[in-house]
Design a protein around this motif. Sequence first.
Motif, short mmCIF file in Angstrom:
data_model
loop_
_atom_site.label_atom_id
_atom_site.label_comp_id
_atom_site.label_asym_id
_atom_site.label_seq_id
_atom_site.Cartn_x
_atom_site.Cartn_y
_atom_site.Cartn_z
N MET A 50 5.48 6.29 -13.34
CA MET A 50 6.08 5.07 -12.84
C MET A 50 5.17 3.87 -13.13
N LYS A 51 3.88 4.04 -12.88
CA LYS A 51 2.93 2.95 -13.10
C LYS A 51 2.77 2.61 -14.57
N ASP A 52 2.62 3.64 -15.40
CA ASP A 52 2.25 3.42 -16.80
C ASP A 52 3.43 3.26 -17.74
N GLU A 53 4.52 3.98 -17.48
CA GLU A 53 5.66 3.94 -18.41
C GLU A 53 6.95 3.43 -17.77
N GLY A 54 6.94 3.14 -16.48
CA GLY A 54 8.13 2.61 -15.82
C GLY A 54 9.23 3.63 -15.62
N LEU A 55 8.88 4.93 -15.54
CA LEU A 55 9.88 5.97 -15.36
C LEU A 55 10.05 6.25 -13.86
N PHE A 56 11.19 5.89 -13.31
CA PHE A 56 11.44 5.99 -11.88
C PHE A 56 11.72 7.44 -11.52
N PRO A 57 10.97 8.03 -10.58
CA PRO A 57 11.03 9.48 -10.37
C PRO A 57 12.35 10.00 -9.83
N SER A 58 12.66 11.23 -10.22
CA SER A 58 13.69 12.02 -9.55
C SER A 58 13.05 12.90 -8.48
N TYR A 59 11.73 12.99 -8.48
CA TYR A 59 10.98 13.84 -7.56
C TYR A 59 10.72 13.07 -6.27
N LEU A 60 11.43 13.42 -5.22
CA LEU A 60 11.45 12.63 -3.99
C LEU A 60 10.09 12.51 -3.30
N PRO A 61 9.22 13.54 -3.31
CA PRO A 61 7.90 13.37 -2.67
C PRO A 61 7.07 12.24 -3.25
N ALA A 62 7.35 11.86 -4.49
CA ALA A 62 6.59 10.77 -5.11
C ALA A 62 6.77 9.46 -4.36
N PHE A 63 7.89 9.31 -3.67
CA PHE A 63 8.20 8.04 -3.03
C PHE A 63 7.34 7.75 -1.81
N THR A 64 6.53 8.72 -1.37
CA THR A 64 5.61 8.46 -0.27
C THR A 64 4.38 7.69 -0.73
N ASP A 65 4.21 7.53 -2.03
CA ASP A 65 3.07 6.79 -2.54
C ASP A 65 3.21 5.30 -2.21
N PRO A 66 2.11 4.64 -1.85
CA PRO A 66 2.15 3.22 -1.50
C PRO A 66 2.74 2.32 -2.59
N LEU A 67 2.72 2.78 -3.83
CA LEU A 67 3.27 2.00 -4.94
C LEU A 67 4.69 1.53 -4.65
N PHE A 68 5.49 2.41 -4.04
CA PHE A 68 6.91 2.10 -3.86
C PHE A 68 7.16 1.15 -2.69
N ALA A 69 6.12 0.86 -1.91
CA ALA A 69 6.27 -0.08 -0.80
C ALA A 69 5.64 -1.44 -1.11
N GLU A 70 5.19 -1.61 -2.35
CA GLU A 70 4.55 -2.88 -2.71
C GLU A 70 5.58 -3.98 -2.91
N PRO A 71 5.34 -5.17 -2.35
CA PRO A 71 6.24 -6.31 -2.59
C PRO A 71 6.20 -6.70 -4.06
N GLN A 72 7.36 -7.10 -4.58
CA GLN A 72 7.46 -7.49 -5.99
C GLN A 72 7.69 -9.00 -6.08
N GLU A 73 6.73 -9.69 -6.66
CA GLU A 73 6.78 -11.15 -6.73
C GLU A 73 8.04 -11.65 -7.42
N TYR A 74 8.46 -10.96 -8.47
CA TYR A 74 9.64 -11.41 -9.23
C TYR A 74 10.86 -11.49 -8.33
N PHE A 75 10.94 -10.60 -7.34
CA PHE A 75 12.09 -10.54 -6.44
C PHE A 75 11.78 -11.18 -5.09
N GLY A 76 10.98 -12.24 -5.12
CA GLY A 76 10.69 -13.00 -3.91
C GLY A 76 9.91 -12.22 -2.88
N GLY A 77 9.13 -11.24 -3.33
CA GLY A 77 8.34 -10.45 -2.41
C GLY A 77 9.08 -9.28 -1.79
N GLU A 78 10.31 -9.02 -2.21
CA GLU A 78 11.06 -7.89 -1.68
C GLU A 78 10.44 -6.57 -2.16
N LYS A 79 10.56 -5.53 -1.33
CA LYS A 79 10.08 -4.20 -1.70
C LYS A 79 11.21 -3.46 -2.40
#
Length: 435
Positions: free
Chosen positions: A343-372
């Motif tokens: 996800m970080k290096d190649e932008g491949l959004f996981p099908s593996y659900l346990p990956a979503f517990t990583d803090p990466l997926f809760a980071e605000p995205q500036e492009y989207f006005g800080g939305e997670k």
Amino acid sequence: MIKPAKLAVPALALALLTGCAGGGVPAQSGATLKPNAEVSGEITVWSWDVAATALKRLATSYSAEHPGTTIKVVDIGYDNAYDKMSVSLQANSGLPDVITVETDRMPAYVTQFPKGFTDLAPLIDGATKDFDPSKIAASSDKGGRLLSLPWDSGTVGLFVRTDYFAEVDIDPASIKSWDDLVTAGETIKKKTGHTLISTDLSGGGIFSMLLQQQGKGTFNAAGEIDLNSPEAVQALTLMKTMNEKGLLHNVKGWDGQVTAAKDGKSAVNPEAVWWIGTLTGEAPELSGKYGVQPLPAFTTGGGTTSNNGGSTLAVPTQAKNPELAGSFVKYVLANKDNQVSMMKDEGLFPSYLPAFTDPLFAEPQEYFGGEKVYQLFAEQTAKIPAGTTNSDSAKAGDIVANAVVSSVLNGADPAAELKSAAEQIATATGRKIAQ
């Protein structure tokens, strides 16, 4: 991201997939894999584009952790990938140890070559609940064997031009149903001149997405043609209504859709998570003008997501080193750290659900006005309804697209057009129409 499946199956691959299922398929169903097998030797993996890049990177780390192993990743290119795979499956010769297969193409291979792939369920101890359920359904045969392991998901959400909604004093969060969105679209069109959605109607537009959102498809789980369903009629009627109200902007292909977004033609885009990369890469000047939310529902409590794109990894029964192949597939796809790294290096959004517990997926995205926004897609991924595709899906796709054009652009009755499309598909495929 792995290229979304927006192209027709190549002619040679289509000819093979609609032919006799006997072919050169093996008599056996492949090796029985062990989750923690001792591995050695080498394997070859076929993939393309950023998927191949990710696999090459992880192949290096895998071999470092497993001395005596060599993983050779070959970028075979997208254009000829399915011709190569189909010919090799038909001949029961010529495939490597691991192949990349887009999710919506896998059911056709499972149907055509039922003994062409190795059961991967033992690798994950049957823990299919850890993966996007729609991908598990697409990768499984009727006997419950898991013939490919899900990789990335094309979870769909609603990308919203928040500035357009603010201009007409409508809160996007108030949009709960498609009727709500159509009403908001009429106001936006009247006051700003912008349409609601840009889509390529010649390819069927958003029809398939709207079907899967309701848990439906062109075919049902029994392989019967399911276009006469109330859900199908409702989806096509919605598209026809939007067009009659001047809310659809018809574009040509992928480039047309990207250009329409850059030019700000429409107020929303119902699109997959990988659209984030398209927007940030192609339209950086629109930073701060987009938000993302779940799809509006057709009914209260109804589904609020769908799928567009994504892929799997499969181990053919032709594999010369199936134990190493299975071990590498598990390492790449059933591993939280490796999924997060892709996800970080190649932008491949996981099908593996346990990956979503990583803090990466809760980071605000500036492009989207800080939305997670990644958190939203992570929450929706487990809710994607299972789709149903088979060896006749590509053939049916053109017929369905013609029905969409006839109804949406030419004003024909949606129910009548879908009934006619179902009859045409029945004639072309010999399949029954669901009652």
